[in-house]
Design a protein around this motif. Structure first.
Motif, PDB file in Angstrom:
ATOM      1  N   VAL A  34       0.857  -1.185   0.000  1.00 49.82           N
ATOM      2  CA  VAL A  34       0.000   0.000   0.000  1.00 49.82           C
ATOM      3  C   VAL A  34       0.891   1.232   0.000  1.00 49.82           C
ATOM      4  CG1 VAL A  34      -1.881   1.222   1.131  1.00 49.82           C
ATOM      5  CG2 VAL A  34      -1.708  -1.284   1.349  1.00 49.82           C
ATOM      6  N   THR A  35       0.750   2.076  -1.035  1.00 53.79           N
ATOM      7  CA  THR A  35       1.581   3.271  -1.142  1.00 53.79           C
ATOM      8  C   THR A  35       1.009   4.388  -0.276  1.00 53.79           C
ATOM      9  OG1 THR A  35       0.365   4.253  -2.999  1.00 53.79           O
ATOM     10  CG2 THR A  35       2.036   2.595  -3.528  1.00 53.79           C
ATOM     11  N   GLN A  36       1.743   5.463  -0.127  1.00 55.03           N
ATOM     12  CA  GLN A  36       1.309   6.595   0.685  1.00 55.03           C
ATOM     13  C   GLN A  36       0.042   7.235   0.118  1.00 55.03           C
ATOM     14  OE1 GLN A  36       4.680   9.241   1.041  1.00 55.03           O
ATOM     15  NE2 GLN A  36       5.641   8.006   2.646  1.00 55.03           N
ATOM     16  N   SER A  37      -0.161   7.106  -1.186  1.00 54.61           N
ATOM     17  CA  SER A  37      -1.363   7.672  -1.804  1.00 54.61           C
ATOM     18  C   SER A  37      -2.550   6.718  -1.713  1.00 54.61           C
ATOM     19  CB  SER A  37      -1.084   8.010  -3.273  1.00 54.61           C
ATOM     20  OG  SER A  37      -0.806   6.827  -4.007  1.00 54.61           O
ATOM     21  N   GLY A  38      -2.318   5.525  -1.157  1.00 54.30           N
ATOM     22  CA  GLY A  38      -3.397   4.566  -0.994  1.00 54.30           C
ATOM     23  C   GLY A  38      -3.526   3.548  -2.116  1.00 54.30           C
ATOM     24  N   LYS A  39      -2.658   3.644  -3.135  1.00 46.43           N
ATOM     25  CA  LYS A  39      -2.703   2.672  -4.219  1.00 46.43           C
ATOM     26  C   LYS A  39      -2.260   1.296  -3.714  1.00 46.43           C
ATOM     27  CE  LYS A  39      -1.834   5.933  -7.998  1.00 46.43           C
ATOM     28  NZ  LYS A  39      -0.890   6.304  -9.106  1.00 46.43           N
ATOM     29  N   LYS A  40      -2.823   0.261  -4.303  1.00 44.80           N
ATOM     30  CA  LYS A  40      -2.508  -1.116  -3.911  1.00 44.80           C
ATOM     31  C   LYS A  40      -1.681  -1.779  -5.013  1.00 44.80           C
ATOM     32  CE  LYS A  40      -5.483  -0.613  -0.452  1.00 44.80           C
ATOM     33  NZ  LYS A  40      -6.192   0.619  -0.863  1.00 44.80           N
ATOM     34  N   ARG A  41      -0.583  -2.369  -4.608  1.00 45.91           N
ATOM     35  CA  ARG A  41       0.253  -3.134  -5.521  1.00 45.91           C
ATOM     36  C   ARG A  41       0.433  -4.519  -4.914  1.00 45.91           C
ATOM     37  NH1 ARG A  41      -1.191   0.380  -8.093  1.00 45.91           N
ATOM     38  NH2 ARG A  41      -0.025   2.055  -9.124  1.00 45.91           N
ATOM     39  N   TYR A  42       0.696  -5.521  -5.756  1.00 40.45           N
ATOM     40  CA  TYR A  42       0.770  -6.895  -5.267  1.00 40.45           C
ATOM     41  C   TYR A  42       2.034  -7.591  -5.769  1.00 40.45           C
ATOM     42  CZ  TYR A  42      -4.083  -6.116  -4.027  1.00 40.45           C
ATOM     43  OH  TYR A  42      -5.231  -5.600  -3.482  1.00 40.45           O
ATOM     44  N   PHE A  43       2.419  -8.646  -5.062  1.00 40.66           N
ATOM     45  CA  PHE A  43       3.533  -9.479  -5.523  1.00 40.66           C
ATOM     46  C   PHE A  43       3.274 -10.927  -5.117  1.00 40.66           C
ATOM     47  CE2 PHE A  43       4.758  -8.632  -1.160  1.00 40.66           C
ATOM     48  CZ  PHE A  43       5.372  -9.800  -0.733  1.00 40.66           C
ATOM     49  N   ARG A  44       3.840 -11.812  -5.900  1.00 45.71           N
ATOM     50  CA  ARG A  44       3.831 -13.240  -5.588  1.00 45.71           C
ATOM     51  C   ARG A  44       5.253 -13.737  -5.774  1.00 45.71           C
ATOM     52  NH1 ARG A  44      -0.139 -18.030  -7.906  1.00 45.71           N
ATOM     53  NH2 ARG A  44       0.897 -19.752  -6.802  1.00 45.71           N
ATOM     54  N   ASN A  45       5.946 -13.964  -4.666  1.00 44.85           N
ATOM     55  CA  ASN A  45       7.356 -14.320  -4.668  1.00 44.85           C
ATOM     56  C   ASN A  45       8.131 -13.258  -5.455  1.00 44.85           C
ATOM     57  OD1 ASN A  45       9.577 -15.856  -3.956  1.00 44.85           O
ATOM     58  ND2 ASN A  45       9.425 -17.196  -5.727  1.00 44.85           N
ATOM     59  N   THR A  46       8.754 -13.593  -6.582  1.00 42.42           N
ATOM     60  CA  THR A  46       9.533 -12.605  -7.331  1.00 42.42           C
ATOM     61  C   THR A  46       8.736 -11.941  -8.443  1.00 42.42           C
ATOM     62  OG1 THR A  46      10.386 -14.349  -8.781  1.00 42.42           O
ATOM     63  CG2 THR A  46      11.703 -13.787  -6.845  1.00 42.42           C
ATOM     64  N   ASN A  47       7.447 -12.219  -8.521  1.00 37.13           N
ATOM     65  CA  ASN A  47       6.588 -11.573  -9.518  1.00 37.13           C
ATOM     66  C   ASN A  47       5.967 -10.329  -8.900  1.00 37.13           C
ATOM     67  OD1 ASN A  47       6.245 -13.560 -12.002  1.00 37.13           O
ATOM     68  ND2 ASN A  47       6.308 -14.806 -10.136  1.00 37.13           N
ATOM     69  N   PHE A  48       6.350  -9.157  -9.430  1.00 30.91           N
ATOM     70  CA  PHE A  48       5.899  -7.886  -8.882  1.00 30.91           C
ATOM     71  C   PHE A  48       4.958  -7.170  -9.837  1.00 30.91           C
ATOM     72  CE2 PHE A  48      10.200  -8.583  -7.128  1.00 30.91           C
ATOM     73  CZ  PHE A  48       9.900  -8.606  -5.781  1.00 30.91           C
ATOM     74  N   ASP A  49       4.148  -6.270  -9.272  1.00 28.42           N
ATOM     75  CA  ASP A  49       3.261  -5.436 -10.066  1.00 28.42           C
ATOM     76  C   ASP A  49       4.055  -4.347 -10.790  1.00 28.42           C
ATOM     77  OD1 ASP A  49       0.728  -6.371 -10.062  1.00 28.42           O
ATOM     78  OD2 ASP A  49      -0.012  -5.121  -8.443  1.00 28.42           O
ATOM     79  N   LEU A  50       4.939  -4.794 -11.673  1.00 29.16           N
ATOM     80  CA  LEU A  50       5.748  -3.870 -12.458  1.00 29.16           C
ATOM     81  C   LEU A  50       5.609  -4.147 -13.948  1.00 29.16           C
ATOM     82  CD1 LEU A  50       9.068  -3.784 -10.366  1.00 29.16           C
ATOM     83  CD2 LEU A  50       7.506  -1.871 -10.726  1.00 29.16           C
ATOM     84  N   ASN A  51       5.582  -5.428 -14.304  1.00 27.72           N
ATOM     85  CA  ASN A  51       5.565  -5.809 -15.712  1.00 27.72           C
ATOM     86  C   ASN A  51       4.150  -6.104 -16.208  1.00 27.72           C
ATOM     87  OD1 ASN A  51       8.388  -5.690 -15.935  1.00 27.72           O
ATOM     88  ND2 ASN A  51       8.606  -7.786 -15.177  1.00 27.72           N
ATOM     89  N   PRO A  52       3.820  -5.726 -17.446  1.00 29.28           N
ATOM     90  CA  PRO A  52       2.515  -6.073 -18.023  1.00 29.28           C
ATOM     91  C   PRO A  52       2.370  -7.589 -18.142  1.00 29.28           C
ATOM     92  CG  PRO A  52       3.635  -4.382 -19.328  1.00 29.28           C
ATOM     93  CD  PRO A  52       4.634  -4.916 -18.361  1.00 29.28           C
ATOM     94  N   LEU A  53       1.147  -8.068 -18.053  1.00 35.71           N
ATOM     95  CA  LEU A  53       0.902  -9.509 -18.078  1.00 35.71           C
ATOM     96  C   LEU A  53       1.346 -10.143 -19.391  1.00 35.71           C
ATOM     97  CD1 LEU A  53      -0.274 -12.067 -16.830  1.00 35.71           C
ATOM     98  CD2 LEU A  53      -2.514 -11.395 -17.709  1.00 35.71           C
ATOM     99  N   GLY A  54       1.001  -9.517 -20.529  1.00 34.72           N
ATOM    100  CA  GLY A  54       1.356 -10.100 -21.819  1.00 34.72           C
ATOM    101  C   GLY A  54       2.855 -10.248 -21.986  1.00 34.72           C
ATOM    102  N   ALA A  55       3.597  -9.204 -21.640  1.00 30.43           N
ATOM    103  CA  ALA A  55       5.054  -9.249 -21.776  1.00 30.43           C
ATOM    104  C   ALA A  55       5.651 -10.296 -20.847  1.00 30.43           C
ATOM    105  CB  ALA A  55       5.645  -7.872 -21.479  1.00 30.43           C
ATOM    106  N   SER A  56       5.102 -10.418 -19.641  1.00 33.94           N
ATOM    107  CA  SER A  56       5.588 -11.418 -18.688  1.00 33.94           C
ATOM    108  C   SER A  56       5.356 -12.835 -19.208  1.00 33.94           C
ATOM    109  CB  SER A  56       4.895 -11.252 -17.330  1.00 33.94           C
ATOM    110  OG  SER A  56       5.213 -10.010 -16.743  1.00 33.94           O
ATOM    111  N   GLU A  57       4.189 -13.056 -19.816  1.00 36.03           N
ATOM    112  CA  GLU A  57       3.881 -14.379 -20.351  1.00 36.03           C
ATOM    113  C   GLU A  57       4.805 -14.739 -21.510  1.00 36.03           C
ATOM    114  OE1 GLU A  57       1.519 -16.817 -19.331  1.00 36.03           O
ATOM    115  OE2 GLU A  57       1.773 -15.557 -17.563  1.00 36.03           O
ATOM    116  N   ILE A  58       5.113 -13.765 -22.363  1.00 37.44           N
ATOM    117  CA  ILE A  58       6.047 -14.015 -23.453  1.00 37.44           C
ATOM    118  C   ILE A  58       7.424 -14.376 -22.902  1.00 37.44           C
ATOM    119  CG2 ILE A  58       7.333 -12.923 -25.350  1.00 37.44           C
ATOM    120  CD1 ILE A  58       4.492 -13.639 -26.098  1.00 37.44           C
ATOM    121  N   ALA A  59       7.867 -13.663 -21.873  1.00 36.43           N
ATOM    122  CA  ALA A  59       9.189 -13.923 -21.295  1.00 36.43           C
ATOM    123  C   ALA A  59       9.272 -15.324 -20.707  1.00 36.43           C
ATOM    124  CB  ALA A  59       9.515 -12.874 -20.236  1.00 36.43           C
ATOM    125  N   LYS A  60       8.156 -15.839 -20.197  1.00 41.15           N
ATOM    126  CA  LYS A  60       8.159 -17.188 -19.612  1.00 41.15           C
ATOM    127  C   LYS A  60       8.364 -18.265 -20.665  1.00 41.15           C
ATOM    128  CE  LYS A  60       5.054 -16.146 -15.733  1.00 41.15           C
ATOM    129  NZ  LYS A  60       3.695 -16.412 -15.164  1.00 41.15           N
TER     130      LYS A  60
END
Length: 331
Positions: A34-60
């Motif tokens: 939770v950022t200071q502005s109240g935005k919510k970001r998530y992570f699962r182990n080393t997967n962070f809310d930084l990369n777009p889903l499509g690009a991440s799937e291609i990289a896999k």
């Protein structure tokens, strides 16, 4: 239950990054930031809310990623994909394990066999004969319905980690190796290395039944019973992933500016803010890019094994994950 490495690091750094960290309480494997502005970001182990889903799937998918990198002019490893019997039946294809062997024979042994969508060096094998090929391919098919057969490339193996137009880590990767003392067998040296990993907090499991080690020792007329001379080094695997017992030498401070420009461009072209780029280079990263190939890219590069190599590496990793948190807070 002990929290996973990434969760422990993020919990330690959350206050410094100015965010609130809410971990799932049962396993601590996933979390909400939770950022200071109240935005919510998530992570699962080393997967962070930084990369777009499509690009991440291609990289896999190693084959898809190679296709697009090659199309954009990046040097990649040549190879082809083949399918499990189940997939061949489903898609009416003849690209089965036997077709894979014929391709390997056509491009010439040795070749690399690997699961197409697995990471951390799982199932990656360098094979020299028909017998080794079928053993490695059958193992790879147990990990993935698609396997890659690739030409062997040589040189220095590097991992470059990029975050938002900046190289935040670069290190040379070295394969799992034991060094003789003139008395101990390779089995004893490997068991000793496993104890060292445990003491260092490194969760890598060195398997004595790994067929890749047995094959490599056999090719060198060695076995687990071989006693190495004092100071004699013996590499036990051909891949240099830290997750399979490899070591790392940090080179972050000596990376040539041209490599930095190149890595940031590749990250942008793959639409990944956070990316691990594995390259095999004839020279070093201190030299301008010349003769090299991209082995693969990773949209969720792990740093836990690197952090366990020593206090200096742990401090580097904490600094890197602080930047990751700050990047998520800004986004």
């Amino acid at each position: 239950m002990k929290e996973p490495f990434v969760s422990r690091i993020l919990a330690k750094l959350a206050k410094k990054a100015g965010v609130i960290l809410n971990l799932e309480p049962r396993y601590g494997f996933v979390g909400q930031i939770v950022t200071q502005s109240g935005k919510k970001r998530y992570f699962r182990n080393t997967n962070f809310d930084l990369n777009p889903l499509g690009a991440s799937e291609i990289a896999k998918d190693k084959d898809y990623a190679n296709h697009f990198m090659k199309r954009m002019g990046y040097p990649t490893v040549s190879g082809e994909t083949f399918y499990s019997d189940e997939w061949c039946d489903a898609v009416k294809s003849k690209r089965n394990i036997h077709a894979a062997y014929r391709y390997a024979r056509r491009i010439g042994f040795p070749v690399i066999v690997k699961p197409n969508s697995r990471s951390q060096g799982v199932g990656v094998a360098k094979v020299f004969t028909k017998k080794e090929f079928y053993r490695a391919a059958r193992f790879a098919f147990r990990k993935d319905n698609v396997i890659l057969v690739q030409r062997v490339v040589s040189g220095k193996d590097y991992r470059i980690v990029v975050l938002d137009r900046e190289i935040i880590s670069a290190y040379e990767r070295l394969p799992l190796t034991v060094t003789g003392d003139g008395r101990s067998t390779i089995r004893m040296l490997l068991t000793r290395k496993q104890r060292e990993f445990v003491r260092a907090g490194r969760d890598t499991i060195l398997r004595l039944d790994d067929f890749r080690i047995t094959m490599k020792l056999g090719r060198e007329h060695r076995s687990f019973s071989t006693v190495l001379k004092k100071g004699e080094a013996c590499a036990l695997l051909d891949n240099a992933n830290l997750s399979t017992g490899g070591d790392a030498v940090d080179v972050s401070r000596t990376v040539h500016p041209a490599w930095r420009t190149w890595a940031v461009k590749l990250a942008r072209d793959m639409n990944l803010r956070y990316i691990g780029i594995d390259v095999m280079a004839q020279g070093t990263l201190a030299d301008p890019p010349d003769l090299f190939v991209v082995l693969e890219v990773n949209a969720a590069p792990g740093l836990d094994n690197y952090a366990s190599l020593g206090r200096t590496q742990k401090r580097i990793v904490e600094s890197l994950y602080l930047k990751v948190l700050e990047a998520m807070a800004r986004s």
